[in-house]
Design a protein around this motif. Structure first.
Motif, PDB file in Angstrom:
ATOM      1  N   UNK A   1       0.752  -1.139  -0.346  1.00 29.13           N
ATOM      2  CA  UNK A   1      -0.059   0.061   0.071  1.00 29.13           C
ATOM      3  C   UNK A   1       0.765   1.406   0.288  1.00 29.13           C
ATOM      4  N   UNK A   2       1.977   1.372   0.468  1.00 25.66           N
ATOM      5  CA  UNK A   2       2.659   2.259   0.534  1.00 25.66           C
ATOM      6  C   UNK A   2       3.594   2.298  -0.332  1.00 25.66           C
ATOM      7  N   UNK A   3       4.295   1.763  -1.360  1.00 23.06           N
ATOM      8  CA  UNK A   3       5.284   1.808  -2.239  1.00 23.06           C
ATOM      9  C   UNK A   3       5.090   2.870  -2.752  1.00 23.06           C
ATOM     10  N   UNK A   4       3.692   2.601  -3.456  1.00 19.96           N
ATOM     11  CA  UNK A   4       3.909   4.827  -4.447  1.00 19.96           C
ATOM     12  C   UNK A   4       3.658   3.655  -5.457  1.00 19.96           C
ATOM     13  N   UNK A   5       4.126   5.171  -6.599  1.00 19.60           N
ATOM     14  CA  UNK A   5       4.179   4.854  -7.484  1.00 19.60           C
ATOM     15  C   UNK A   5       5.714   5.594  -8.936  1.00 19.60           C
TER      16      UNK A   5
ATOM     17  N   UNK B   1       0.959   7.544  -2.993  1.00 23.22           N
ATOM     18  CA  UNK B   1      -0.775   7.356  -2.837  1.00 23.22           C
ATOM     19  C   UNK B   1      -1.091   7.775  -2.229  1.00 23.22           C
ATOM     20  N   UNK B   2      -1.833   9.247  -2.079  1.00 22.42           N
ATOM     21  CA  UNK B   2      -2.020   9.993  -1.325  1.00 22.42           C
ATOM     22  C   UNK B   2      -3.904   9.277  -0.877  1.00 22.42           C
ATOM     23  N   UNK B   3      -4.534   8.351  -1.335  1.00 20.91           N
ATOM     24  CA  UNK B   3      -5.543   8.113  -1.955  1.00 20.91           C
ATOM     25  C   UNK B   3      -5.876   6.564  -1.898  1.00 20.91           C
ATOM     26  N   UNK B   4      -6.724   6.019  -1.799  1.00 18.54           N
ATOM     27  CA  UNK B   4      -6.807   4.545  -2.361  1.00 18.54           C
ATOM     28  C   UNK B   4      -5.655   4.011  -2.950  1.00 18.54           C
ATOM     29  N   UNK B   5      -6.224   3.047  -3.666  1.00 15.10           N
ATOM     30  CA  UNK B   5      -4.959   2.053  -3.996  1.00 15.10           C
ATOM     31  C   UNK B   5      -4.715   1.803  -5.672  1.00 15.10           C
ATOM     32  N   UNK B   6      -3.316   1.686  -6.198  1.00 14.26           N
ATOM     33  CA  UNK B   6      -3.031   1.268  -6.983  1.00 14.26           C
ATOM     34  C   UNK B   6      -3.496   0.036  -7.951  1.00 14.26           C
ATOM     35  N   UNK B   7      -4.644   0.504  -9.115  1.00 15.78           N
ATOM     36  CA  UNK B   7      -5.187  -0.515  -9.644  1.00 15.78           C
ATOM     37  C   UNK B   7      -4.054  -1.009 -10.792  1.00 15.78           C
ATOM     38  N   UNK B   8      -4.500  -2.359 -11.157  1.00 19.04           N
ATOM     39  CA  UNK B   8      -3.577  -3.318 -12.166  1.00 19.04           C
ATOM     40  C   UNK B   8      -2.570  -4.379 -12.055  1.00 19.04           C
ATOM     41  N   UNK B   9      -1.994  -5.314 -12.073  1.00 13.44           N
ATOM     42  CA  UNK B   9      -1.382  -6.904 -12.403  1.00 13.44           C
ATOM     43  C   UNK B   9      -2.164  -7.338 -10.918  1.00 13.44           C
TER      44      UNK B   9
END
Length: 299
Positions: free
Chosen positions: A240-244, A253-261
């Motif tokens: 969750x905290x890894x960012x993009x 990612x200040x809010x939500x989570x990264x979609x994909x994979x």
């Protein structure tokens, strides 16, 4: 004809095991009050075919729906990591480290042993996702995050372990992101329901920007209802905290989570869907638009 507030039981077609059995797709199996008897492939998902130790986790989850599991990380073993590697598409796009499936496989056993040691010792570090965009039908761009290969391997292994805990709690008419389930089977169930019941309404709903708006605090609380192994929770917290990384720049990612994979399949797909179960129970008996209407809602 049922009155308002009552509905027929959901109709679910038999699972389609292969193309030869296509004629069976429309057969009715009766009301889907609980989990269906679909049998996942051994080694890839939780169910009757999983390894003995993980199957015992599933049995406890069946017997005690309030049980919290404290020793799940040991199930993320070397064999499970190896199975996760082989389950990944060899042509999948690489993450920020540009390590491909083929390159990692050149020294597979050594790489997996090192990865396993880091996971079990708490030294594993999640990498940021590589941000890419794909076009949507309405002309907008959908952001996706591509994880590194090692992140995909560990995430797949963790998802398999968590499936043993959560899969038994899903209602029979739920098809999204479940082992042994696919959208075609959901459409078959809808077609069977419409064919065998008098249906006036079919509702199709979508949650706008679900991944981007998902509340991480509540997500972690949902996980904590069943998962008491702090090491597994820390793993998910790392993702969750890894960012993009986009255009060479890291961002949080200040809010939500990264979609994909594969991403946070365990967190973003299984837990939110599971905790919406009360909504699913209401859907089984939807309110009628008119007193004498018979309604159907299919997810």
């Amino acid at each position: 004809m049922n009155g308002c507030g009552q509905s027929d039981g959901p109709v679910v077609p038999a699972n389609l095991p292969n193309k030869a059995a296509a004629a069976e797709a429309g057969e009715e199996r009766g009301p889907a009050k609980g989990n269906t008897a679909s049998k996942p492939r051994p080694g890839h998902s939780a169910g009757p075919g999983v390894s003995g130790a993980l199957d015992r986790v599933r049995q406890v989850a069946v017997r005690d729906t309030e049980a919290r599991f404290t020793a799940l990380l040991p199930h993320v073993g070397l064999d499970r990591l190896r199975d996760a590697f082989w389950a990944i598409n060899p042509k999948a796009a690489p993450g920020v480290d540009r390590v491909t499936w083929a390159a990692y496989g050149q020294n597979l056993e050594a790489n997996l042993r090192d990865l396993h040691e880091r996971v079990q010792a708490g030294r594993y570090r999640a990498s940021p996702s590589r941000r890419v965009y794909i076009p949507k039908a309405d002309g907008r761009q959908r952001p996706l995050g591509i994880a590194t290969l090692e992140d995909k391997i560990v995430q797949r292994a963790v998802v398999e372990v968590l499936n043993a805990v959560y899969e038994v709690d899903f209602l029979g008419f739920s098809y999204g992101f479940r082992p042994g389930r696919n959208p075609h089977q959901a459409l078959d169930a809808l077609a069977a329901g419409i064919y065998r019941r008098k249906v006036n309404w079919v509702l199709d709903a979508d949650i706008r920007d679900f991944f981007g708006q998902l509340d991480r605090v509540w997500l972690e609380k949902f996980l904590g209802h069943r998962i008491a192994d702090k090491r597994v929770l820390r793993l998910i917290g790392k993702w969750l905290a890894a960012g993009v990384i986009e255009n060479g720049q890291w961002s949080e990612n200040m809010g939500g989570i990264t979609a994909g994979g594969i991403g946070l399949t365990a967190a973003r797909q299984r837990v939110p869907a599971l905790r919406l179960r009360p909504v699913g129970q209401l859907v089984e008996e939807p309110p009628c638009a008119r007193r004498h209407d018979r309604c159907a809602v299919r997810g």
